[in-house]
Design a protein around this motif. Structure first.
Motif, PDB file in Angstrom:
ATOM      1  N   GLU A  20       7.913   1.205  -2.204  1.00  0.00           N
ATOM      2  CA  GLU A  20       7.193   1.654  -1.017  1.00  0.00           C
ATOM      3  C   GLU A  20       6.029   0.703  -0.698  1.00  0.00           C
ATOM      4  O   GLU A  20       5.797   0.351   0.457  1.00  0.00           O
ATOM      5  N   ILE A  21       5.334   0.292  -1.754  1.00  0.00           N
ATOM      6  CA  ILE A  21       4.220  -0.628  -1.531  1.00  0.00           C
ATOM      7  C   ILE A  21       4.728  -1.972  -1.028  1.00  0.00           C
ATOM      8  O   ILE A  21       4.229  -2.516  -0.049  1.00  0.00           O
ATOM      9  N   SER A  22       5.776  -2.485  -1.691  1.00  0.00           N
ATOM     10  CA  SER A  22       6.324  -3.779  -1.270  1.00  0.00           C
ATOM     11  C   SER A  22       6.770  -3.747   0.177  1.00  0.00           C
ATOM     12  O   SER A  22       6.639  -4.716   0.902  1.00  0.00           O
ATOM     13  N   ASN A  23       7.323  -2.606   0.585  1.00  0.00           N
ATOM     14  CA  ASN A  23       7.878  -2.537   1.933  1.00  0.00           C
ATOM     15  C   ASN A  23       6.877  -2.131   2.995  1.00  0.00           C
ATOM     16  O   ASN A  23       7.040  -2.478   4.154  1.00  0.00           O
ATOM     17  N   SER A  24       5.849  -1.376   2.624  1.00  0.00           N
ATOM     18  CA  SER A  24       5.002  -0.870   3.697  1.00  0.00           C
ATOM     19  C   SER A  24       3.634  -1.538   3.797  1.00  0.00           C
ATOM     20  O   SER A  24       3.000  -1.456   4.829  1.00  0.00           O
ATOM     21  N   VAL A  25       3.178  -2.212   2.734  1.00  0.00           N
ATOM     22  CA  VAL A  25       1.891  -2.898   2.874  1.00  0.00           C
ATOM     23  C   VAL A  25       2.131  -4.215   3.622  1.00  0.00           C
ATOM     24  O   VAL A  25       2.979  -5.007   3.232  1.00  0.00           O
ATOM     25  N   ASP A  26       1.410  -4.401   4.710  1.00  0.00           N
ATOM     26  CA  ASP A  26       1.593  -5.595   5.523  1.00  0.00           C
ATOM     27  C   ASP A  26       0.954  -6.801   4.834  1.00  0.00           C
ATOM     28  O   ASP A  26      -0.255  -6.872   4.677  1.00  0.00           O
ATOM     29  N   ILE A  27       1.780  -7.742   4.433  1.00  0.00           N
ATOM     30  CA  ILE A  27       1.271  -8.871   3.635  1.00  0.00           C
ATOM     31  C   ILE A  27       0.327  -9.750   4.441  1.00  0.00           C
ATOM     32  O   ILE A  27      -0.657 -10.265   3.921  1.00  0.00           O
ATOM     33  N   VAL A  28       0.585  -9.862   5.744  1.00  0.00           N
ATOM     34  CA  VAL A  28      -0.286 -10.728   6.556  1.00  0.00           C
ATOM     35  C   VAL A  28      -1.695 -10.135   6.628  1.00  0.00           C
ATOM     36  O   VAL A  28      -2.685 -10.839   6.430  1.00  0.00           O
ATOM     37  N   SER A  29      -1.781  -8.821   6.857  1.00  0.00           N
ATOM     38  CA  SER A  29      -3.142  -8.283   6.975  1.00  0.00           C
ATOM     39  C   SER A  29      -3.824  -8.202   5.609  1.00  0.00           C
ATOM     40  O   SER A  29      -5.040  -8.380   5.514  1.00  0.00           O
ATOM     41  N   LEU A  30      -3.049  -7.975   4.553  1.00  0.00           N
ATOM     42  CA  LEU A  30      -3.668  -7.985   3.217  1.00  0.00           C
ATOM     43  C   LEU A  30      -4.240  -9.375   2.898  1.00  0.00           C
ATOM     44  O   LEU A  30      -5.400  -9.515   2.520  1.00  0.00           O
TER      45      LEU A  30
ATOM     46  N   TYR B  25      -2.304  -9.326  -4.716  1.00  0.00           N
ATOM     47  CA  TYR B  25      -3.478  -8.499  -5.006  1.00  0.00           C
ATOM     48  C   TYR B  25      -3.905  -8.666  -6.463  1.00  0.00           C
ATOM     49  O   TYR B  25      -5.079  -8.756  -6.778  1.00  0.00           O
ATOM     50  N   ARG B  26      -2.914  -8.719  -7.356  1.00  0.00           N
ATOM     51  CA  ARG B  26      -3.205  -8.943  -8.779  1.00  0.00           C
ATOM     52  C   ARG B  26      -4.005 -10.206  -8.988  1.00  0.00           C
ATOM     53  O   ARG B  26      -4.993 -10.235  -9.695  1.00  0.00           O
ATOM     54  N   GLU B  27      -3.537 -11.283  -8.352  1.00  0.00           N
ATOM     55  CA  GLU B  27      -4.160 -12.583  -8.614  1.00  0.00           C
ATOM     56  C   GLU B  27      -5.520 -12.690  -7.963  1.00  0.00           C
ATOM     57  O   GLU B  27      -6.450 -13.223  -8.539  1.00  0.00           O
ATOM     58  N   ILE B  28      -5.625 -12.188  -6.752  1.00  0.00           N
ATOM     59  CA  ILE B  28      -6.875 -12.405  -6.029  1.00  0.00           C
ATOM     60  C   ILE B  28      -7.963 -11.469  -6.545  1.00  0.00           C
ATOM     61  O   ILE B  28      -9.128 -11.813  -6.579  1.00  0.00           O
ATOM     62  N   GLU B  29      -7.557 -10.270  -6.973  1.00  0.00           N
ATOM     63  CA  GLU B  29      -8.552  -9.321  -7.468  1.00  0.00           C
ATOM     64  C   GLU B  29      -8.667  -9.367  -8.978  1.00  0.00           C
ATOM     65  O   GLU B  29      -9.478  -8.642  -9.563  1.00  0.00           O
ATOM     66  N   ASN B  30      -7.792 -10.172  -9.585  1.00  0.00           N
ATOM     67  CA  ASN B  30      -7.843 -10.297 -11.031  1.00  0.00           C
ATOM     68  C   ASN B  30      -7.685  -8.952 -11.740  1.00  0.00           C
ATOM     69  O   ASN B  30      -8.488  -8.588 -12.589  1.00  0.00           O
ATOM     70  N   VAL B  31      -6.684  -8.188 -11.331  1.00  0.00           N
ATOM     71  CA  VAL B  31      -6.451  -6.875 -11.933  1.00  0.00           C
ATOM     72  C   VAL B  31      -5.054  -6.829 -12.559  1.00  0.00           C
ATOM     73  O   VAL B  31      -4.249  -7.730 -12.333  1.00  0.00           O
TER      74      VAL B  31
ATOM     75  N   GLU C 259      -3.117  -1.554 -12.058  1.00  0.00           N
ATOM     76  CA  GLU C 259      -4.300  -1.412 -11.192  1.00  0.00           C
ATOM     77  C   GLU C 259      -4.004  -1.873  -9.770  1.00  0.00           C
ATOM     78  O   GLU C 259      -4.436  -1.251  -8.800  1.00  0.00           O
ATOM     79  N   ALA C 260      -3.264  -2.979  -9.662  1.00  0.00           N
ATOM     80  CA  ALA C 260      -2.938  -3.497  -8.333  1.00  0.00           C
ATOM     81  C   ALA C 260      -2.137  -2.459  -7.550  1.00  0.00           C
ATOM     82  O   ALA C 260      -2.443  -2.162  -6.396  1.00  0.00           O
ATOM     83  N   VAL C 261      -1.129  -1.879  -8.223  1.00  0.00           N
ATOM     84  CA  VAL C 261      -0.303  -0.878  -7.546  1.00  0.00           C
ATOM     85  C   VAL C 261      -1.164   0.314  -7.127  1.00  0.00           C
ATOM     86  O   VAL C 261      -1.099   0.776  -5.984  1.00  0.00           O
TER      87      VAL C 261
ATOM     88  N   ARG D 212      -3.824   3.384  -2.942  1.00  0.00           N
ATOM     89  CA  ARG D 212      -4.949   4.149  -2.415  1.00  0.00           C
ATOM     90  C   ARG D 212      -5.350   3.637  -1.033  1.00  0.00           C
ATOM     91  O   ARG D 212      -5.560   4.399  -0.113  1.00  0.00           O
ATOM     92  N   LYS D 213      -5.410   2.301  -0.916  1.00  0.00           N
ATOM     93  CA  LYS D 213      -5.812   1.713   0.367  1.00  0.00           C
ATOM     94  C   LYS D 213      -4.831   2.052   1.491  1.00  0.00           C
ATOM     95  O   LYS D 213      -5.186   2.031   2.649  1.00  0.00           O
ATOM     96  N   ASN D 214      -3.583   2.294   1.127  1.00  0.00           N
ATOM     97  CA  ASN D 214      -2.567   2.493   2.152  1.00  0.00           C
ATOM     98  C   ASN D 214      -1.996   3.901   2.162  1.00  0.00           C
ATOM     99  O   ASN D 214      -0.931   4.141   2.710  1.00  0.00           O
ATOM    100  N   ALA D 215      -2.738   4.812   1.530  1.00  0.00           N
ATOM    101  CA  ALA D 215      -2.347   6.223   1.516  1.00  0.00           C
ATOM    102  C   ALA D 215      -0.912   6.422   1.012  1.00  0.00           C
ATOM    103  O   ALA D 215      -0.120   7.129   1.618  1.00  0.00           O
ATOM    104  N   ILE D 216      -0.586   5.748  -0.078  1.00  0.00           N
ATOM    105  CA  ILE D 216       0.732   5.919  -0.677  1.00  0.00           C
ATOM    106  C   ILE D 216       0.547   6.647  -2.007  1.00  0.00           C
ATOM    107  O   ILE D 216      -0.369   6.309  -2.774  1.00  0.00           O
ATOM    108  N   GLU D 217       1.391   7.632  -2.255  1.00  0.00           N
ATOM    109  CA  GLU D 217       1.246   8.378  -3.504  1.00  0.00           C
ATOM    110  C   GLU D 217       1.897   7.599  -4.648  1.00  0.00           C
ATOM    111  O   GLU D 217       3.011   7.095  -4.498  1.00  0.00           O
TER     112      GLU D 217
END
Ligand code: ZN
Length: 611
Positions: A12-22, A74-80, A84-86, A91-96
């Motif tokens: 769900e995260i892979s498909n619904s989080v917009d990579i360009v805006s992230l 997200y893992r690499e840029i936030e170093n998590v 944690e990245a998932v 949380r940011k994208n209201a996904i359970e």
């Protein structure tokens, strides 16, 4: 114990989080063709080689080879961590987030408890910050503090933006108040808001309070400045479950947009400096918390900026901090400038000592013009060294040179190194040849005495090189066109691959199919081999296998199949040759092998000339 996040959540995260805006939250992207391009946040570059494909939901850097999907980014840029990245993306994208399998019920409970604890702590800090604000703005006790802020030139608007507050003088009041709100003693004892030895006594009292926020603007800690009475001038929260001071920057949540827009950040000494800059409209200023700038803090800022503008105090400690910061920022590949208040012409008025002083006595325009006239770090260093050492003596020249060399070391290009060596020569009237040979000699000596005698490159763990042979090409083609994997696995099994990287990719795809999450991101997440990961993301990003993919894949499956059969036949022939055929059993085995070989020959459609 690692927790297992269900494949449906990952999908769900892979498909619904917009990579360009992230990615755009960290990198300035421009549209080109079907993709987006920008300068890579993971390595230093001037021309964009970092691409984002909204269609394939991946990013890839053609410069350093990093790549993947939203979770990997997200893992690499936030170093998590992966988990944690998932969770944070969810949380940011209201996904359970759904967890499954592996982790036990006990782990789940413990984990949920830890998370709840962190959330409760954030809530407590939010509430406490509101209390402090109330004391500052609505009570008699706050009045002298408001007067102090006015005297220092802090406007009520900026005080509100920064959430400034006041911790009351009564050191037992906070505990009484919070106990009424049903907080347990145990929880409050862990909050960092109370004295360690006297759990009823507030840690901060009779102080001007600066809430410290995480990048989402949630209050995670406090700094408190004493206005009268005894005690340290500043008192700061230590590390807490929700706060690591080495990984936090004061006011980053307020400055982030401007930092990103200007591609620059002002790094200053403390809370009051940051507030002064923001009030002057230079709202891209932040401060490290505690004394020295850390690598982590640079790591947080680097994706947004090309230029670090350092604004530390003019005293000895501040100057040493500046030197350290120059080396660290340069090492990260940034340009560094220094705010030079001391060098600014204030006429015959007394020189202000810090940015707040400048703002108060000379106004926002002057502070802005000082920042605009910041000097480049090499000029700053050379003029500082010229003041520190007598430049007309050989000893002074040597000392100054040696102190300047570490700066040359961290410059990224030979041209820059060379031009700084020249600058050093001009300042001290030295011959370039002599300085260069000094620099190189010291360089060689330092390398010889470096840690374990290794150069930095040999510290990188090496993966064996990957051969991009027919097998790997077949796998890469299928990874780029995952719809063909069903066909591939009906014809090939992992044993058909000889090349370890190809085998690893086959297993990765196999797992993804079994879990029913087939995306580039998911496949990359399953690749252990760093070089392979780079190769995969590079291939997917490069469109190498998008033309004629069906034909390419069919051909390469056939080729791998054939190579595998030939290897099998070779092994069989060896065995047949070695088989004695003396006992009945041996004869039987020989017969079986011959049948098997015939079947293979049939498939390969070759006539064995030896028969
Ligand atoms: Zn890169």
């Amino acid at each position: 114990m690692p927790r297992h996040i269900s494949s449906s959540t990952i999908e769900e995260i892979s498909n619904s989080v917009d990579i360009v805006s992230l990615v755009s939250e960290y990198v300035h992207l421009e549209k080109r063709g079907s993709g987006f391009w920008g300068c890579c946040p993971f390595h230093n570059e001037k021309t964009p080689s970092f691409s984002v494909s909204p269609e394939k939901r991946i990013y890839h850097c053609f410069g350093c080879g990093k790549g993947g999907g939203v979770i990997q980014f997200y893992r690499e840029i936030e170093n998590v961590s992966f988990v944690e990245a998932v969770e944070q993306l969810a949380r940011k994208n209201a996904i359970e987030v759904i967890y499954d399998g592996v982790s036990s019920k006990k782990d789940d409970e413990e984990y949920a408890k830890a998370r709840q604890f962190k959330e409760d702590m954030l809530d407590l800090y939010r509430r406490t910050a509101a209390l402090f604000r109330y004391f500052l703005n609505e009570t008699e006790q706050g009045k002298p503090v408001l007067a102090y802020l006015a005297k220092r030139g802090v406007s009520p608007e900026i005080a509100e933006i920064f959430g400034l507050g006041f911790a009351p003088e009564d050191r037992r009041w906070l505990k009484k108040f919070l106990a009424q709100k049903n907080y347990s003693n145990d929880f409050l004892a862990q909050s960092g808001l109370f004295s360690k030895n006297y759990p009823d006594v507030a840690f901060f009292s009779n102080r001007l309070m600066f809430p410290i926020c995480n990048r989402n603007g949630q209050v995670v800690a406090f700094g408190g400045r004493i206005l009268e009475g005894d005690g340290p001038k500043y008192l700061n929260s230590g590390d807490l479950p929700q706060y690591k001071k080495s990984e936090t920057l004061y006011a980053f949540h307020l400055a982030k947009n401007q930092i990103n827009r200007r591609k620059a950040v002002i790094l200053c000494e403390g809370y009051m400096d940051v507030i002064a800059y923001h009030q002057a409209g230079l709202n891209f200023a932040v401060a490290p918390l505690g004394t020295a700038l850390t690598e982590e803090q640079i790591h947080i800022l680097k994706p947004f900026v090309d230029t670090f503008i350092l604004s530390f105090d003019g005293d000895e400690a501040g100057q040493n901090a500046t030197f350290r910061a120059i080396l660290m920022c340069r090492k990260a590949g940034a340009v560094v400038k220094i705010v030079n208040i001391a060098g600014f012409n204030f006429g015959d008025k007394p020189k202000p000592k810090d940015p707040a002083d400048v703002l108060l006595n000379f106004g926002a325009e002057t502070l802005t013009s000082i920042v605009d006239n910041s000097i480049i770090d090499s000029d700053y260093l050379l003029s500082r060294l010229a003041k520190k050492y007598p430049i007309d003596t050989p000893d002074g020249k040597t000392k100054a040179s040696l102190e300047f060399f570490p700066y040359i070391d961290v410059l990224p290009s030979d041209i820059q190194k060379e031009s700084c060596l020249e600058q050093l020569c001009n300042t001290y009237g030295l011959s370039l040849q002599a300085v260069r040979s000094d620099f190189n000699r010291r360089d060689a000596a330092q390398k010889r005495t470096g840690p374990n005698g290794h150069t930095s490159e040999s510290i990188v763990p090496d993966n064996p090189d990957i051969k991009k042979n027919a097998e790997l090409r077949a796998m890469l083609a299928v990874v780029s066109n995952t719809e063909y994997f069903t066909k591939m696995r009906s014809m090939l099994s992992p044993e058909d691959f000889e090349e370890p990287a190809a085998k690893e990719l086959f297993y990765a795809l196999e797992e993804c199919f079994r879990e029913d999450v087939v995306s580039s991101d998911a496949i990359l997440a399953k690749c252990e081999n760093e070089k392979l990961r780079k190769l995969v993301s590079e291939t997917v990003a490069s469109d190498e296998f998008t033309i004629n993919s069906e034909k390419t894949i069919e051909d390469s499956i056939a080729l791998v199949h054939r190579n595998s059969l030939e290897r099998k036949r070779e092994r069989l022939m060896n065995k047949i040759r070695q088989c004695g055929g003396k006992t009945l059993e041996e004869l039987q085995e020989l017969r079986n092998m011959q049948y098997e070989k015939m079947a293979i020959d049939n498939e390969l459609n070759v006539k064995d000339v030896t028969e």
